[in-house]
Design a protein around this motif. Structure first.
Motif, PDB file in Angstrom:
ATOM      1  N   VAL A 342      52.847  44.493  47.776  1.00  0.00           N
ATOM      2  CA  VAL A 342      51.466  44.979  47.843  1.00  0.00           C
ATOM      3  C   VAL A 342      51.117  45.282  49.294  1.00  0.00           C
ATOM      4  N   ILE A 343      50.562  46.451  49.548  1.00  0.00           N
ATOM      5  CA  ILE A 343      50.037  46.761  50.875  1.00  0.00           C
ATOM      6  C   ILE A 343      48.666  46.131  50.990  1.00  0.00           C
ATOM      7  N   ASP A 344      48.504  45.244  51.942  1.00  0.00           N
ATOM      8  CA  ASP A 344      47.245  44.532  52.133  1.00  0.00           C
ATOM      9  C   ASP A 344      46.088  45.507  52.339  1.00  0.00           C
ATOM     10  N   ALA A 345      44.970  45.239  51.660  1.00  0.00           N
ATOM     11  CA  ALA A 345      43.727  45.964  51.970  1.00  0.00           C
ATOM     12  C   ALA A 345      43.067  45.228  53.135  1.00  0.00           C
ATOM     13  N   GLY A 346      43.812  45.139  54.232  1.00  0.00           N
ATOM     14  CA  GLY A 346      43.342  44.356  55.366  1.00  0.00           C
ATOM     15  C   GLY A 346      44.018  44.792  56.651  1.00  0.00           C
ATOM     16  N   ILE A 347      43.555  44.252  57.754  1.00  0.00           N
ATOM     17  CA  ILE A 347      44.085  44.596  59.069  1.00  0.00           C
ATOM     18  C   ILE A 347      44.242  43.319  59.896  1.00  0.00           C
ATOM     19  N   THR A 348      45.146  43.369  60.884  1.00  0.00           N
ATOM     20  CA  THR A 348      45.199  42.324  61.904  1.00  0.00           C
ATOM     21  C   THR A 348      44.851  42.970  63.233  1.00  0.00           C
ATOM     22  N   TYR A 349      44.189  42.226  64.084  1.00  0.00           N
ATOM     23  CA  TYR A 349      43.690  42.795  65.335  1.00  0.00           C
ATOM     24  C   TYR A 349      43.421  41.672  66.331  1.00  0.00           C
ATOM     25  N   ILE A 398      40.059  50.862  59.863  1.00  0.00           N
ATOM     26  CA  ILE A 398      39.947  50.844  58.405  1.00  0.00           C
ATOM     27  C   ILE A 398      41.321  50.617  57.787  1.00  0.00           C
ATOM     28  N   ALA A 399      41.391  49.739  56.797  1.00  0.00           N
ATOM     29  CA  ALA A 399      42.671  49.396  56.172  1.00  0.00           C
ATOM     30  C   ALA A 399      43.157  50.507  55.244  1.00  0.00           C
ATOM     31  N   GLY A 571      49.046  46.453  59.821  1.00  0.00           N
ATOM     32  CA  GLY A 571      48.694  46.318  58.416  1.00  0.00           C
ATOM     33  C   GLY A 571      49.890  45.717  57.703  1.00  0.00           C
ATOM     34  N   ARG A 572      49.661  44.686  56.881  1.00  0.00           N
ATOM     35  CA  ARG A 572      50.773  43.911  56.344  1.00  0.00           C
ATOM     36  C   ARG A 572      51.172  44.333  54.928  1.00  0.00           C
ATOM     37  N   ILE A 573      52.469  44.271  54.670  1.00  0.00           N
ATOM     38  CA  ILE A 573      52.999  44.429  53.319  1.00  0.00           C
ATOM     39  C   ILE A 573      53.284  43.025  52.790  1.00  0.00           C
ATOM     40  N   ARG A 574      52.684  42.681  51.681  1.00  0.00           N
ATOM     41  CA  ARG A 574      52.852  41.342  51.115  1.00  0.00           C
ATOM     42  C   ARG A 574      53.893  41.387  49.990  1.00  0.00           C
ATOM     43  N   ASN A 575      54.835  40.477  50.078  1.00  0.00           N
ATOM     44  CA  ASN A 575      55.852  40.346  49.038  1.00  0.00           C
ATOM     45  C   ASN A 575      55.577  39.060  48.272  1.00  0.00           C
ATOM     46  N   TRP A 576      54.958  39.204  47.104  1.00  0.00           N
ATOM     47  CA  TRP A 576      54.604  38.038  46.296  1.00  0.00           C
ATOM     48  C   TRP A 576      55.754  37.700  45.355  1.00  0.00           C
ATOM     49  N   LEU A 577      56.144  36.435  45.371  1.00  0.00           N
ATOM     50  CA  LEU A 577      57.159  35.933  44.453  1.00  0.00           C
ATOM     51  C   LEU A 577      56.480  35.059  43.406  1.00  0.00           C
ATOM     52  N   VAL A 578      56.812  35.320  42.139  1.00  0.00           N
ATOM     53  CA  VAL A 578      56.138  34.647  41.026  1.00  0.00           C
ATOM     54  C   VAL A 578      57.194  34.014  40.124  1.00  0.00           C
ATOM     55  N   ARG A 579      57.070  32.719  39.890  1.00  0.00           N
ATOM     56  CA  ARG A 579      58.005  32.009  39.018  1.00  0.00           C
ATOM     57  C   ARG A 579      57.896  32.536  37.579  1.00  0.00           C
ATOM     58  N   PRO A 580      59.004  32.485  36.817  1.00  0.00           N
ATOM     59  CA  PRO A 580      59.003  33.112  35.479  1.00  0.00           C
ATOM     60  C   PRO A 580      58.037  32.479  34.491  1.00  0.00           C
ATOM     61  N   TRP A 581      57.634  31.237  34.727  1.00  0.00           N
ATOM     62  CA  TRP A 581      56.710  30.605  33.775  1.00  0.00           C
ATOM     63  C   TRP A 581      55.251  31.026  33.987  1.00  0.00           C
ATOM     64  N   VAL A 582      54.984  31.792  35.046  1.00  0.00           N
ATOM     65  CA  VAL A 582      53.629  32.295  35.286  1.00  0.00           C
ATOM     66  C   VAL A 582      53.496  33.663  34.615  1.00  0.00           C
ATOM     67  N   LYS A 583      52.510  33.798  33.748  1.00  0.00           N
ATOM     68  CA  LYS A 583      52.310  35.033  32.992  1.00  0.00           C
ATOM     69  C   LYS A 583      51.003  35.716  33.422  1.00  0.00           C
ATOM     70  N   GLY A 584      51.054  37.051  33.515  1.00  0.00           N
ATOM     71  CA  GLY A 584      49.835  37.812  33.757  1.00  0.00           C
ATOM     72  C   GLY A 584      49.463  37.996  35.215  1.00  0.00           C
ATOM     73  N   PHE A 585      50.319  37.597  36.136  1.00  0.00           N
ATOM     74  CA  PHE A 585      49.970  37.674  37.562  1.00  0.00           C
ATOM     75  C   PHE A 585      50.059  39.105  38.071  1.00  0.00           C
TER      76      PHE A 585
END
Length: 603
Positions: A342-349, A398-399, A571-585
């Motif tokens: 996910v590309i963050d809807a945010g900025i660092t500064y 602006i992000a 601007g950050r790219i977020r790499n979210w890791l989700v365990r298989p038992w989590v549904k709907g994330f």
């Protein structure tokens, strides 16, 4: 998004009080009302925050992590569709989208009946229903001078009669919440009418922001300065346990009415799987949320690998060990872990304090100093090396992905130590025998850069040091926790601070207001006050969303560059890791809390 209990005794009192609340509630209302929340107490989600919250009174903080939790404790009139991309407003406590008058100044909301606050001793054993008056009280709290709300700028000058009431309170020292005003009316128990001074094209986004989640005056009266440690709302969860800067545990609010999972695909590849897993379920499913504060990247990463965390973003330093391009490496894919990029809807500064005696001010020599400082920072290297390629060099305030962002825009300030040295030489910042520069009057030149604990902040500080050494500026590096830094920055006390901002709503105004002069001492952490910038801001706010308004946004960016009020980072790219038992994330660009939208298989 900084109130803290002073010692363990205070914490225990709060926890004991909450247990007494539940006991009192259980014996004071019919049992038929106690089980409306469908959450299963045996379903637990475990998360980690990379920095500490600042309590959960969102009128008094803009701490990102406080907001994350508060989203599921308090409810706003409107919120955002869980799956829709780009972000789309939908109702939360409102029955439908508001009726808007022809002149665009009057908004009429009809609130759903039968919404109740979580059980609490403040209500003396009586079920407390949400009403329109609760929103009127909440809006007023944001402008009550004693709260010094960093979110005051969201509505300051906008609601008929509210600023006058706040001004009177400033003079008398007492905000009279009972005083009626034309801009906030409750024609009946479930109808809220908001009248604006002028048309505001972002007002609906504003009311969806967490600071405007309804609170009950009884709870605020009962807990006063400790409201942040004892939040009472109508949302799906309530605070069960709180150990500041260590542990947050949320339990299902027994009064929450629940909802049926029914979202439409936005076209993303993951949506079909999410819909298959979740469609038709009564929500929330998760009955308990356990959050640990783990500031060190390596510790948090080890916790995820050890299955102590159910989903988390990969620390940038670990990206190469877990992902190959845009795919998971086999070791992780074989575990059934899902990757969401996910590309963050945010900025660092980096905030540059315009009131600081060393770097602040608007004379050419001070602007030249800030410009040289900014040109010494290699934000391309931050993106490629420090963040392992999981970021992009920022060009605008602006992000990306936010309304008003222009991917073709290029900043007039870039990494260039050679030019920075020439600029400092020209304005009389001379090098001494030790190679470091002095102020033009010969006095010492020392910068103070403050960073947050954990993350890649140490590496960022080292990158700053390398650049500033190249231009001969001595710097002291200070490390403190995020919550304390935010408090100091809000008062414009930090010379330089490495900061970040994630969108509260999907439009450029949310970022550009961070530099608006009247917001100094609130969200304007560098106390930047430029008549030219402020005039452009006011002009932009009077225009409908679209190309003409976006053109002014570009002019505002150029003005900030001319004054060099900030140093843009990445601007950050977020790499979210989700365990298989989590549904709907699915990570949302504006909402932070997924807990009420997901399920977890018992494992």
């Amino acid at each position: 998004m900084h109130r803290q209990l002073s010692n363990l005794v205070s914490i225990k009192k709060v926890l004991i009080g909450q247990m007494l609340v539940l006991a009192a509630f259980a014996g004071s209302v019919p049992s038929a009302h106690a089980g409306t929340n469908p959450a299963d107490p045996t379903k637990v989600i475990r998360n980690a925050f990379e920095a500490a919250d600042d309590g959960f009174d969102m009128v008094r903080t803009q701490n990102f992590y406080s907001g994350w939790v508060s989203e599921v404790i308090f409810e706003t009139l409107l919120t955002y569709d869980y799956l829709a991309r780009p972000a789309k407003l939908v109702t939360e406590t409102a029955e439908a989208m508001p009726e808007i008058s022809e002149d665009g100044k009057t908004y009429t909301f009809h609130i759903k009946k039968g919404i109740y606050f979580s059980p609490d001793l403040a209500f003396k054993g009586v079920r407390r229903e949400l009403t329109a008056e609760d929103y009127i009280y909440t809006f007023k709290r944001v402008l009550d001078p004693k709260n010094r709300s960093p979110s005051a700028n969201f509505i300051a000058g906008k609601i008929v009669g509210l600023d006058e009431l706040a001004a009177q309170a400033q003079k008398t020292g007492h905000f009279n919440y009972e005083t009626p005003i034309a801009g906030l009316q409750a024609p009946d128990r479930y109808t809220l009418k908001v009248v604006l001074n002028a048309k505001d094209y972002n007002f609906l986004n504003v009311v969806a922001y967490s600071a405007f989640g309804a609170v009950a005056h009884e709870a605020i009266d009962a807990y006063g300065q400790q409201t942040g440690q004892h939040p009472v709302g109508t949302g799906p969860y309530m605070l069960e346990k709180y150990v500041p800067r260590s542990k947050i545990i949320l339990a299902a609010n027994p009064e929450y009415r629940g909802f049926t999972w029914d979202f439409k695909s936005s076209g993303d590849a993951i949506d079909q799987k999410i819909i298959k897993d979740m469609q038709g379920k009564r929500m929330p499913q998760v009955g308990r949320v356990e959050i640990s504060i783990i500031e060190e990247n390596q510790s948090r990463w080890l916790a995820f690998q050890g299955k102590q965390i159910d989903f988390d973003k990969i620390p940038e330093v670990a990206a190469f060990s877990a992902i190959d391009g845009e795919k998971l490496k086999p070791d992780y894919a074989e575990q059934g872990i899902q990757l969401q990029r996910v590309i963050d809807a945010g900025i660092t500064y980096t905030v540059l304090n315009m009131k600081d005696p060393v770097i602040g001010g608007y004379t050419n020599d001070k602007i030249a100093l800030r410009r040289a400082i900014t040109m010494a920072y290699n934000n391309k290297e931050e993106a490629t090396l420090l963040r392992s390629g999981q970021a992009t060099k920022l060009e605008m305030i602006i992000a990306p992905g936010v309304g008003g962002y222009d991917p073709k825009y290029r900043s007039s300030i870039d990494y260039n130590p050679a030019l920075a040295n020439k600029l400092l030489d020209h304005f009389g910042y001379k090098r001494g025998a030790d190679g470091y520069r002095t102020m033009p009057d010969g006095s010492p030149l020392l910068l103070k850069y403050t960073s947050n604990q954990g993350g890649i902040n140490q590496e960022v500080s080292e990158l700053w040091k390398r650049g500033l050494d190249l231009i001969g500026i001595k710097t002291k590096f200070i490390v403190s926790n995020f919550a304390d830094n935010l408090k100091a920055a809000t008062s414009c006390e930090l010379m330089m601070w490495g900061a970040a901002w994630n969108a509260d709503y999907p439009e450029a105004e949310n970022f550009l207001q961070l530099l608006y002069g009247p917001n100094a001492g609130h969200g304007n952490h560098g106390c930047y006050q430029s008549p030219a910038y402020d005039a452009l801001y006011v002009k932009a706010m009077a225009l409908p969303l679209g190309p003409e308004r976006n053109q002014i946004y570009q002019q505002m960016n150029r003005q900030v560059e001319a004054d060099t009020a900030w140093a843009l980072n990445t601007g950050r790219i977020r790499n979210w890791l989700v365990r298989p038992w989590v549904k709907g994330f699915k990570k949302h660009p504006i909402l932070h809390a997924e807990w009420q939208y997901i399920d977890v298989d018992k494992h």
